[in-house]
Design an enzyme around this catalytic site. Structure first.
Site, PDB file in Angstrom:
ATOM      1  N   SER A 125      -4.116  -0.130  -4.784  1.00  0.00           N
ATOM      2  CA  SER A 125      -2.825   0.023  -4.122  1.00  0.00           C
ATOM      3  C   SER A 125      -1.850  -0.058  -5.350  1.00  0.00           C
ATOM      4  O   SER A 125      -2.204  -0.337  -6.499  1.00  0.00           O
ATOM      5  CB  SER A 125      -2.295  -1.057  -3.255  1.00  0.00           C
ATOM      6  OG  SER A 125      -2.355  -2.302  -3.741  1.00  0.00           O
ATOM      7  N   LYS A 126      -0.500   0.243  -5.081  1.00  0.00           N
ATOM      8  CA  LYS A 126       0.601   0.346  -5.966  1.00  0.00           C
ATOM      9  C   LYS A 126       0.781  -1.180  -6.520  1.00  0.00           C
ATOM     10  O   LYS A 126       1.262  -1.335  -7.779  1.00  0.00           O
ATOM     11  CB  LYS A 126       1.844   0.916  -5.368  1.00  0.00           C
ATOM     12  CG  LYS A 126       1.871   2.468  -5.244  1.00  0.00           C
ATOM     13  CD  LYS A 126       2.755   2.910  -4.777  1.00  0.00           C
ATOM     14  CE  LYS A 126       3.118   4.516  -4.700  1.00  0.00           C
ATOM     15  NZ  LYS A 126       4.171   5.036  -4.200  1.00  0.00           N
ATOM     16  N   ARG A 127       0.415  -2.108  -5.527  1.00  0.00           N
ATOM     17  CA  ARG A 127       0.783  -3.468  -5.828  1.00  0.00           C
ATOM     18  C   ARG A 127      -0.405  -4.215  -6.802  1.00  0.00           C
ATOM     19  O   ARG A 127      -0.370  -5.345  -6.948  1.00  0.00           O
ATOM     20  CB  ARG A 127       1.000  -4.143  -4.569  1.00  0.00           C
ATOM     21  CG  ARG A 127       2.325  -3.687  -3.982  1.00  0.00           C
ATOM     22  CD  ARG A 127       2.505  -4.408  -2.645  1.00  0.00           C
ATOM     23  NE  ARG A 127       3.540  -3.990  -1.775  1.00  0.00           N
ATOM     24  CZ  ARG A 127       3.858  -2.877  -1.193  1.00  0.00           C
ATOM     25  NH1 ARG A 127       2.757  -2.078  -0.986  1.00  0.00           N
ATOM     26  NH2 ARG A 127       4.826  -2.376  -0.626  1.00  0.00           N
ATOM     27  N   ARG A 128      -1.624  -3.377  -6.816  1.00  0.00           N
ATOM     28  CA  ARG A 128      -2.759  -4.147  -7.279  1.00  0.00           C
ATOM     29  C   ARG A 128      -3.327  -3.393  -8.358  1.00  0.00           C
ATOM     30  O   ARG A 128      -4.075  -2.261  -8.341  1.00  0.00           O
ATOM     31  CB  ARG A 128      -3.773  -4.439  -6.178  1.00  0.00           C
ATOM     32  CG  ARG A 128      -3.316  -5.331  -5.003  1.00  0.00           C
ATOM     33  CD  ARG A 128      -4.557  -5.669  -4.324  1.00  0.00           C
ATOM     34  NE  ARG A 128      -5.836  -5.950  -4.684  1.00  0.00           N
ATOM     35  CZ  ARG A 128      -6.762  -5.349  -5.148  1.00  0.00           C
ATOM     36  NH1 ARG A 128      -6.828  -4.116  -4.845  1.00  0.00           N
ATOM     37  NH2 ARG A 128      -7.767  -5.836  -5.774  1.00  0.00           N
TER      38      ARG A 128
END
Length: 482
Positions: A262-265
């Site tokens: 994901s964009k956050r990971r």
């Protein structure tokens, strides 16, 4: 002989393509970089359109005004260009289509397929809290949903409404997914979706339907996180009397830890891999194999991908991101790439090391010598830097290999190399052999210390080839700088 059997997905696809031109799209949100999962979906959509001689459209879904940025748009466009995913139309921006959306909304309200809802956030929260306390599913209860004989509450003054889609109360939504097969969801599982926010900006599930309708999209490939959105979208298509595209929902990509990328990971942007020294054809090859296959083929060209990608053989299971496999794929393409091309591609990576170089014949020769040892352009630049910057051998290598016993042979080689009137591989090789013979030593006894002193590493390709690509005086100076 009997005719070969055709699967249900192939039958559906054939019937569909007989009546509609193949038009696919990718529609990223500019709230961040182009995610690897979105890039893979773009790749599948592009390859499918190219396989069937159709068209591929780029749409920018920028209705999330608070989070959308021009930097993200620029990065998306740059990533698409780097991957070579050329589009026939676009980029088309949703925020430039507000008049169209508003016109459709008014038509739907007039037709009774959408309505204004004046519930406040507090009322909605109380509504759902009450449902939860009773063990019911949290959902909008239809307070403002118009029905025959129903009296609606008085319109509150000064409150901006949302607009909701009047979803059917009964029946099922069924579609034959190109990846997952038949999917059915009962309309009682979904409620009346908000399609316009209080600020007047329409929401994703509404805009995507109008866009796909107006742009005559025939096939929608996207991540399977959108499966739950599909029933609403199909119902909106039907309410508008618009033709349905075929949907194919591809499974997620899992990271090293088994969790969804994901964009956050993690570093999962396409441009991060460009900056990391990967080749676009390698990334295209690797991404395409994350959820699709063509027999046992691991390495294939862009042209082969287009030839083979007919929408079949898409996996129903999540794909595992494997950095080691990507490195192997990229190393394979590094070996296949021309020295001239790699010489140009490595320049930005040399620049990051503070090295200004020219993609000339000498750099191409150096690239040719080291590219087989490299998985990325970053690694190639790291090898090449010794030709441009002073080397710093480790204390361990100096202590182990550059001993007092070998220094006379090193000095003799420096003298011999300095006296050469021709500077090429053959001349350097001859000088090394003369010194080895005169000193009564073996090649490794001299070659490894010379590598450490001149190149900064104990292991390199053939010593004569490495030295011949230095300036003659640089080699002599480094040997004498002991």
């Amino acid at each position: 002989m009997p005719e070969p059997e055709i699967g249900p997905v192939e039958i559906l696809k054939t019937q569909h393509t007989m009546t509609r031109k193949i038009r696919t799209r990718i529609a990223p949100s500019p709230t961040g970089f182009l995610h690897l999962g979105t890039a893979r979906t773009a790749l599948y959509s592009w390859a499918y359109a190219r396989h069937y001689g159709g068209e591929f459209i780029l749409r920018i879904e920028d209705t999330d005004v608070a989070r959308s940025t021009q930097d993200s748009v620029d990065q998306i466009l740059a990533a698409m260009k780097w991957l070579g995913l050329d589009y026939d139309e676009g980029p088309i921006y949703q925020m430039q289509r507000l008049d169209r959306y508003n016109a459709v909304i008014e038509q739907m309200i007039a037709a009774g397929t959408a309505y204004r809802c004046y519930c406040t956030p507090q009322e909605l929260e109380a509504m759902k809290a009450g449902q939860e306390s009773r063990g019911e599913k949290r959902r909008y209860d239809g307070t403002w949903r118009p029905e025959p004989g129903k009296t609606l509450p008085p319109v509150p003054a000064g409150l901006k409404p949302v607009v909701r889609f009047k979803n059917p109360l009964d029946g099922d939504v069924t579609w034959n997914d190109l990846v997952k097969g038949p999917i059915t969801i009962n309309n009682r599982e979904i409620d009346d979706l908000i399609i316009v926010r209080p600020d007047g900006i329409p929401t994703y599930n509404f805009c995507v339907v109008v866009d796909d309708w107006d742009m005559n999209i025939s096939h929608v490939f996207r991540g399977d996180e959108h499966v739950n959105n599909t029933p609403w979208q199909i119902n909106i298509f039907n309410a508008l009397g618009a033709p349905l595209p075929l949907f194919g929902h591809v499974p997620v990509i899992l990271g090293d830890d088994g969790q969804k990328l994901s964009k956050r990971r993690g570093a999962v942007s396409v441009t991060a891999y460009e900056e990391g020294g990967y080749l676009p054809e390698a990334m295209l090859n690797y991404l395409s194999r994350l959820g699709w296959s063509h027999g046992d083929d691991e390495l294939f060209s862009r042209e082969q991908l287009v030839q083979w990608f007919d929408g079949e053989h898409l996996s129903k299971s999540p794909a595992q991101w494997d950095p080691a496999k990507l490195s192997w794929v990229n190393a394979s393409y590094m070996k296949l790439a021309s020295d001239e091309r790699l010489a140009h591609l490595v320049l930005p990576h040399l620049a990051k090391l503070g090295i200004e170089a020219q993609a000339d014949g000498l750099l191409e020769q150096r690239v040719a010598l080291f590219k087989d040892r490299c998985a990325t352009l970053v690694e190639l630049a790291d090898w090449l830097k010794s030709y441009f910057q002073p080397v710093e051998a480790t204390e361990a290598d100096l202590a182990q290999h550059v001993t007092e016993a070998i220094l006379p042979a090193v000095a003799a080689l420096a003298d011999k190399l300095e006296s050469l009137t021709a500077w090429d591989k053959a001349a350097v090789q001859g000088a090394i052999k003369e010194v080895i013979t005169a000193q009564g030593i073996k090649m490794p006894q001299l070659a490894i210390p010379v590598r450490v002193l001149v190149f900064g590493r104990a292991q390199t390709p053939s010593l004569d080839a490495v030295l011949a690509l230095f300036e003659q005086k640089v080699v002599v100076e480094r040997l004498r700088g002991v």
